[in-house]
Design an enzyme around this catalytic site. Structure first.
Site, PDB file in Angstrom:
ATOM      1  N   GLU A   1      -0.064  -1.408   5.702  1.00 13.08           N
ATOM      2  CA  GLU A   1       1.040  -0.933   6.547  1.00 13.08           C
ATOM      3  C   GLU A   1       0.879   0.535   6.866  1.00 13.08           C
ATOM      4  O   GLU A   1       1.160   0.982   7.987  1.00 13.08           O
ATOM      5  CB  GLU A   1       2.374  -1.189   5.844  1.00 13.08           C
ATOM      6  CG  GLU A   1       3.605  -0.971   6.727  1.00 13.08           C
ATOM      7  CD  GLU A   1       4.120   0.468   6.744  1.00 13.08           C
ATOM      8  OE1 GLU A   1       4.991   0.782   7.580  1.00 13.08           O
ATOM      9  OE2 GLU A   1       3.652   1.291   5.918  1.00 13.08           O
TER      10      GLU A   1
ATOM     11  N   ASP B   1       0.822  -1.203   0.000  1.00 19.27           N
ATOM     12  CA  ASP B   1       0.000   0.000   0.000  1.00 19.27           C
ATOM     13  C   ASP B   1       0.862   1.260   0.000  1.00 19.27           C
ATOM     14  O   ASP B   1       2.024   1.256   0.411  1.00 19.27           O
ATOM     15  CB  ASP B   1      -0.975   0.007   1.177  1.00 19.27           C
ATOM     16  CG  ASP B   1      -0.286  -0.097   2.533  1.00 19.27           C
ATOM     17  OD1 ASP B   1       0.759  -0.765   2.629  1.00 19.27           O
ATOM     18  OD2 ASP B   1      -0.793   0.507   3.504  1.00 19.27           O
TER      19      ASP B   1
END
Length: 386
Positions: free
Chosen positions: A139, A77
């Site tokens: 994350e 991400d």
């Protein structure tokens, strides 16, 4: 039979950046593509989905099915580009003046591309010691994806001995970082006209009590800080960055919202800090309810990330020192998934190409030189595993 295409690290970076995997959105398009690409090279993958089924972490293993290998850990991400003044397309890699621009080139699709390349090369060349790839989801919103991914890996794969987390460190060795805990706060008060404020509960003014408590903790921590600590600042910090609430200047605020975050030294107990926050919340809430029983405080946990502790003669740091030729290491105040791997029994270290001051910025980039240094590291790792 036609041999499957082997993408270069630069090709892989282009492909990964082209997927707009902002944390609020799905990353499955990237995960699906990666699974297909690795399958084309005879590499099986497995996934760990979030509760919505719209996001997934992905992991894979190459080499002997035995314990003791190396994990290359990254995340899929990226942060949003909303409101940022980009001079290039953020979801396309643009090379200019020795730099590769694009969202995630630095944090951390540059490392991801190198790790994917290394995994395929390990399969093609053969390795005597296993190599694993672990790319997490979520994350950027509190390191949420790594713990369930690590847990699933333990049930499906032989456990590796060590993990290299490729966050951008300029290829320097980071053997310690702060942990953290965060709460999404909602203070709910009781509205009255401000001329009668003693009969109401102002959510904003009550929230200020918790914020002042955080200020007091910062001052106390600073006063007691160890001057020899390698961390900057050398103490645990509490922070509120955004606050919202109230409807009018002459009404006691019914609602107040903010995010309270803590960055904790790895030598301190994150759990103890969590309890300290909750204890102070309970104290403030009791005073609110004494005025009106409907008043309350809701503290929704947003993240809980352990710090990374320096390991004496740690296997991860020893390997990275050997591959990079460096004799020194350092610490950082930002968090990574390294502490989560360490908590699960892996030796862990942070080392990756790029510099953290480029992360999350408009016109994010990784220099070509850093990217090449990352590839040289992967070449040495492949030699070591062979």
């Amino acid at each position: 039979m036609t041999e499957p295409a082997v993408l270069t690290p630069r090709d892989l970076l282009q492909k990964l950046v082209g997927f707009p995997t902002v944390s609020r959105d799905s990353n499955l398009e990237l995960v699906d593509w990666l699974a297909e690409y690795l399958a084309g090279h005879g590499i099986e993958t497995a996934r760990d989905y979030d509760e919505t089924g719209e996001k997934a972490s992905i992991y894979a293993h190459v080499g002997p099915m035995e314990a003791g290998g190396v994990v290359l850990s990254g995340h899929t991400d990226v942060v949003p580009v909303d409101g940022q003044a980009w001079e290039t397309d953020p979801f396309w890699v643009t090379e200019k003046d020795g730099k590769l621009y694009g969202r995630g080139t630095c944090d951390m699709k540059g490392f991801d591309a190198l790790a994917i390349w290394a995994l395929v090369e390990a399969k093609r060349r053969g390795v005597a010691r296993p190599l694993q790839l672990a790319l997490s989801r979520d994350e950027e919103i509190g390191c949420r994806g790594a713990p369930p991914m690590i847990e699933r890996m333990a049930t499906h794969l032989p456990q590796a001995a060590l993990a290299v987390i490729g966050e951008p460190t300029g290829m320097g060795i980071i053997n310690g970082h702060k942990g953290g805990v965060g709460f999404e706060m909602h203070f709910r008060g009781y509205e009255v006209h401000s001329s009668l404020q003693d009969r109401g509960v102002s959510a904003i003014m009550e929230a200020a009590r918790l914020i002042q408590w955080a200020n007091d903790q910062n001052a106390a921590n600073a006063a007691a800080a160890d001057p020899d600590s390698p961390f900057d600042p050398p103490y645990t910090t509490l922070h509120v960055g955004v606050i919202e609430g109230g409807t009018a200047h002459n009404i006691t605020a019914k609602d107040c919202f903010f995010l309270l975050g803590l960055r904790c030294l790895p030598t301190e107990d994150v759990g103890a800090w969590r309890e300290a926050v909750l204890t102070e919340i309970a104290r403030i809430e009791a005073g609110m309810k004494a005025i009106h029983p409907s008043a309350e405080i809701r503290a929704n946990p947003r993240w809980d990330v352990p710090g990374l502790r320096s390991e004496e003669d740690g296997a991860a740091e020893t390997l990275v020192r050997r591959l990079t030729g460096q004799n020194s290491s350092g610490v950082v105040s930002f968090g990574t998934e390294a502490g989560q791997f360490q908590a699960a029994g892996y030796s862990a270290v942070v080392c990756g190409p790029g510099h953290i001051d480029q992360a999350h910025q408009p016109n994010e980039y990784i220099s070509v030189d850093q990217f090449q240094q990352g590839q040289a590291f992967m070449e040495k790792l492949l030699t070591d595993l062979a």
